[in-house]
Design an enzyme around this catalytic site. Structure first.
Site, PDB file in Angstrom:
ATOM      1  N   ARG A  48      -6.601   3.740  11.476  1.00  0.00           N
ATOM      2  CA  ARG A  48      -6.183   2.363  11.658  1.00  0.00           C
ATOM      3  C   ARG A  48      -7.037   1.644  12.695  1.00  0.00           C
ATOM      4  O   ARG A  48      -6.801   0.480  12.981  1.00  0.00           O
ATOM      5  CB  ARG A  48      -4.759   2.396  12.172  1.00  0.00           C
ATOM      6  CG  ARG A  48      -3.816   1.423  11.525  1.00  0.00           C
ATOM      7  CD  ARG A  48      -2.464   1.768  12.086  1.00  0.00           C
ATOM      8  NE  ARG A  48      -1.405   0.920  11.709  1.00  0.00           N
ATOM      9  CZ  ARG A  48      -0.500   1.198  10.774  1.00  0.00           C
ATOM     10  NH1 ARG A  48      -0.600   2.278  10.051  1.00  0.00           N
ATOM     11  NH2 ARG A  48       0.489   0.379  10.578  1.00  0.00           N
TER      12      ARG A  48
ATOM     13  N   ARG B 147      11.388  -7.463   2.896  1.00  0.00           N
ATOM     14  CA  ARG B 147      11.662  -6.055   3.190  1.00  0.00           C
ATOM     15  C   ARG B 147      12.600  -5.933   4.387  1.00  0.00           C
ATOM     16  O   ARG B 147      13.468  -5.056   4.426  1.00  0.00           O
ATOM     17  CB  ARG B 147      10.338  -5.317   3.477  1.00  0.00           C
ATOM     18  CG  ARG B 147      10.530  -3.838   3.650  1.00  0.00           C
ATOM     19  CD  ARG B 147       9.207  -3.113   3.739  1.00  0.00           C
ATOM     20  NE  ARG B 147       8.568  -3.302   5.028  1.00  0.00           N
ATOM     21  CZ  ARG B 147       7.350  -2.854   5.328  1.00  0.00           C
ATOM     22  NH1 ARG B 147       6.638  -2.234   4.415  1.00  0.00           N
ATOM     23  NH2 ARG B 147       6.839  -3.030   6.513  1.00  0.00           N
TER      24      ARG B 147
ATOM     25  N   ARG C 281      14.214  -2.500   8.677  1.00  0.00           N
ATOM     26  CA  ARG C 281      13.309  -1.766   9.576  1.00  0.00           C
ATOM     27  C   ARG C 281      13.246  -2.460  10.927  1.00  0.00           C
ATOM     28  O   ARG C 281      13.097  -3.679  11.008  1.00  0.00           O
ATOM     29  CB  ARG C 281      11.902  -1.708   8.967  1.00  0.00           C
ATOM     30  CG  ARG C 281      11.652  -0.423   8.223  1.00  0.00           C
ATOM     31  CD  ARG C 281      10.304  -0.420   7.566  1.00  0.00           C
ATOM     32  NE  ARG C 281       9.176  -0.551   8.490  1.00  0.00           N
ATOM     33  CZ  ARG C 281       7.937  -0.242   8.155  1.00  0.00           C
ATOM     34  NH1 ARG C 281       7.673   0.223   6.955  1.00  0.00           N
ATOM     35  NH2 ARG C 281       6.956  -0.405   9.010  1.00  0.00           N
TER      36      ARG C 281
ATOM     37  N   LYS D 230       0.818  -1.217   0.000  1.00  0.00           N
ATOM     38  CA  LYS D 230       0.000   0.000   0.000  1.00  0.00           C
ATOM     39  C   LYS D 230       0.851   1.267   0.000  1.00  0.00           C
ATOM     40  O   LYS D 230       0.461   2.260  -0.594  1.00  0.00           O
ATOM     41  CB  LYS D 230      -1.009  -0.001   1.146  1.00  0.00           C
ATOM     42  CG  LYS D 230      -0.426   0.172   2.517  1.00  0.00           C
ATOM     43  CD  LYS D 230      -1.495   0.055   3.582  1.00  0.00           C
ATOM     44  CE  LYS D 230      -0.878  -0.174   4.951  1.00  0.00           C
ATOM     45  NZ  LYS D 230       0.087   0.833   5.404  1.00  0.00           N
TER      46      LYS D 230
ATOM     47  N   ARG E  17       1.830  -6.764  14.423  1.00  0.00           N
ATOM     48  CA  ARG E  17       1.228  -5.788  13.506  1.00  0.00           C
ATOM     49  C   ARG E  17       0.134  -6.439  12.659  1.00  0.00           C
ATOM     50  O   ARG E  17      -0.909  -5.829  12.415  1.00  0.00           O
ATOM     51  CB  ARG E  17       2.310  -5.148  12.638  1.00  0.00           C
ATOM     52  CG  ARG E  17       3.083  -4.080  13.431  1.00  0.00           C
ATOM     53  CD  ARG E  17       4.499  -3.885  12.928  1.00  0.00           C
ATOM     54  NE  ARG E  17       4.544  -3.424  11.564  1.00  0.00           N
ATOM     55  CZ  ARG E  17       5.453  -3.816  10.664  1.00  0.00           C
ATOM     56  NH1 ARG E  17       6.368  -4.708  10.979  1.00  0.00           N
ATOM     57  NH2 ARG E  17       5.428  -3.322   9.468  1.00  0.00           N
TER      58      ARG E  17
HETATM   59  P1  AMP Z   1       3.222   1.632   8.858  1.00  0.00           P
HETATM   60  O1  AMP Z   1       4.416   2.094   8.109  1.00  0.00           O
HETATM   61  O2  AMP Z   1       1.939   2.226   8.364  1.00  0.00           O
HETATM   62  O3  AMP Z   1       3.140   0.138   8.975  1.00  0.00           O
HETATM   63  O4  AMP Z   1       3.386   2.185  10.376  1.00  0.00           O
HETATM   64  C1  AMP Z   1       4.497   1.816  11.157  1.00  0.00           C
HETATM   65  C2  AMP Z   1       4.153   1.997  12.635  1.00  0.00           C
HETATM   66  O5  AMP Z   1       3.825   3.363  12.922  1.00  0.00           O
HETATM   67  C3  AMP Z   1       2.944   1.203  13.125  1.00  0.00           C
HETATM   68  O6  AMP Z   1       3.259  -0.152  13.434  1.00  0.00           O
HETATM   69  C4  AMP Z   1       2.553   2.007  14.365  1.00  0.00           C
HETATM   70  O7  AMP Z   1       3.427   1.759  15.438  1.00  0.00           O
HETATM   71  C5  AMP Z   1       2.777   3.437  13.890  1.00  0.00           C
HETATM   72  N1  AMP Z   1       1.566   3.980  13.227  1.00  0.00           N
HETATM   73  C6  AMP Z   1       1.428   4.309  11.903  1.00  0.00           C
HETATM   74  N2  AMP Z   1       0.200   4.757  11.659  1.00  0.00           N
HETATM   75  C7  AMP Z   1      -0.475   4.710  12.833  1.00  0.00           C
HETATM   76  C8  AMP Z   1      -1.798   5.021  13.219  1.00  0.00           C
HETATM   77  N3  AMP Z   1      -2.705   5.467  12.339  1.00  0.00           N
HETATM   78  N4  AMP Z   1      -2.141   4.845  14.526  1.00  0.00           N
HETATM   79  C9  AMP Z   1      -1.252   4.411  15.427  1.00  0.00           C
HETATM   80  N5  AMP Z   1       0.011   4.061  15.129  1.00  0.00           N
HETATM   81  C10 AMP Z   1       0.408   4.218  13.845  1.00  0.00           C
END
Ligand code: AMP
Length: 195
Positions: A91, A130, A136, A16, A147
């Site tokens: 989310r 990844r 990461r 995404k 996650r």
């Molecule tokens: P992502 O790159 O979208 O997978 O986000 C990486 C991490 O950032 C997530 O595992 C959360 O710890 C934090 N994060 C990103 N977006 C949100 C959100 N909308 N609400 C809470 N935590 C977030």
């Protein structure tokens, strides 16, 4: 023409982020990724970064209040006036309510939600790849499992809310980047959302 106020939703490893950036480029709108904002702050060692690093590394969600404030600030900037693409926010159902309140106040609701569908096995394979490529901190086995489980329990239910509004387009996320991008473009065009 319908304004491109878009959200892309999919499990971690669904692609995404990559598709979000491409769509945003094609429509000339900003891609707003909360994960990217948090990672940039962690990297730069800002106060926000220090606040969220341990939460992100563990694969947990950052508190709604903090995340919501970041998104509201970003969407209030001039370059988001004609449209935007949200990636990774909202989310959970609480964040949907927060975002609704903000967008309703501006009389500018979301116009389409792209659901990128990828089987769990494929997500896990892509995430492991990844992890090897990008290193990461939250792409370790334990954080990945957490996650994905938060995605299923807290994030997938938000699609029900948007489905009731008739704005969800489910797109098959398995294929080449170009194939998946084309499917998204076709789905948006059917809603009158064109670049
Ligand atoms: P992502 O790159 O979208 O997978 O986000 C990486 C991490 O950032 C997530 O595992 C959360 O710890 C934090 N994060 C990103 N977006 C949100 C959100 N909308 N609400 C809470 N935590 C977030």
């Amino acid at each position: 023409m319908t304004a491109p106020r878009l959200l892309i939703v999919g499990p971690q490893g669904s692609g995404k982020g990559t598709q979000g950036v491409r769509i945003a480029e094609a429509f000339g709108i900003p891609a707003v990724s909360t994960g990217d904002v948090f990672r940039a702050n962690v990297k730069d060692g800002t106060e926000l970064g220090l606040q969220v690093k341990a939460i992100i590394d563990a694969g947990d969600l950052v508190p709604d209040e903090l995340t919501g404030a970041i998104v509201r600030d970003r969407l209030a900037q001039d370059d988001a006036a004609a449209g935007f693409l949200l990636d990774g926010y909202p989310r959970n159902l609480g964040q949907v309510a927060d975002l609704d309140a903000f967008l309703d106040g501006r009389d500018s609701p979301l116009t389409a939600v792209i659901e990128l569908a990828v089987p769990r096995e494929e997500s896990i394979q892509r995430l492991s790849r990844r992890a090897a490529e990008q290193g990461r901190a939250d792409d370790n086995e334990e954080a990945i499992a957490k996650r994905l489980s938060i995605y299923e329990s807290e994030t997938a239910p938000i699609l029900g809310v948007y489905r009731e509004r008739g704005i969800v387009d489910a797109v098959d996320g398995v294929g080449t980047l170009d194939e998946v991008f084309e499917r998204i473009v076709v789905a948006l065009a059917a809603r009158g959302i064109t670049a």
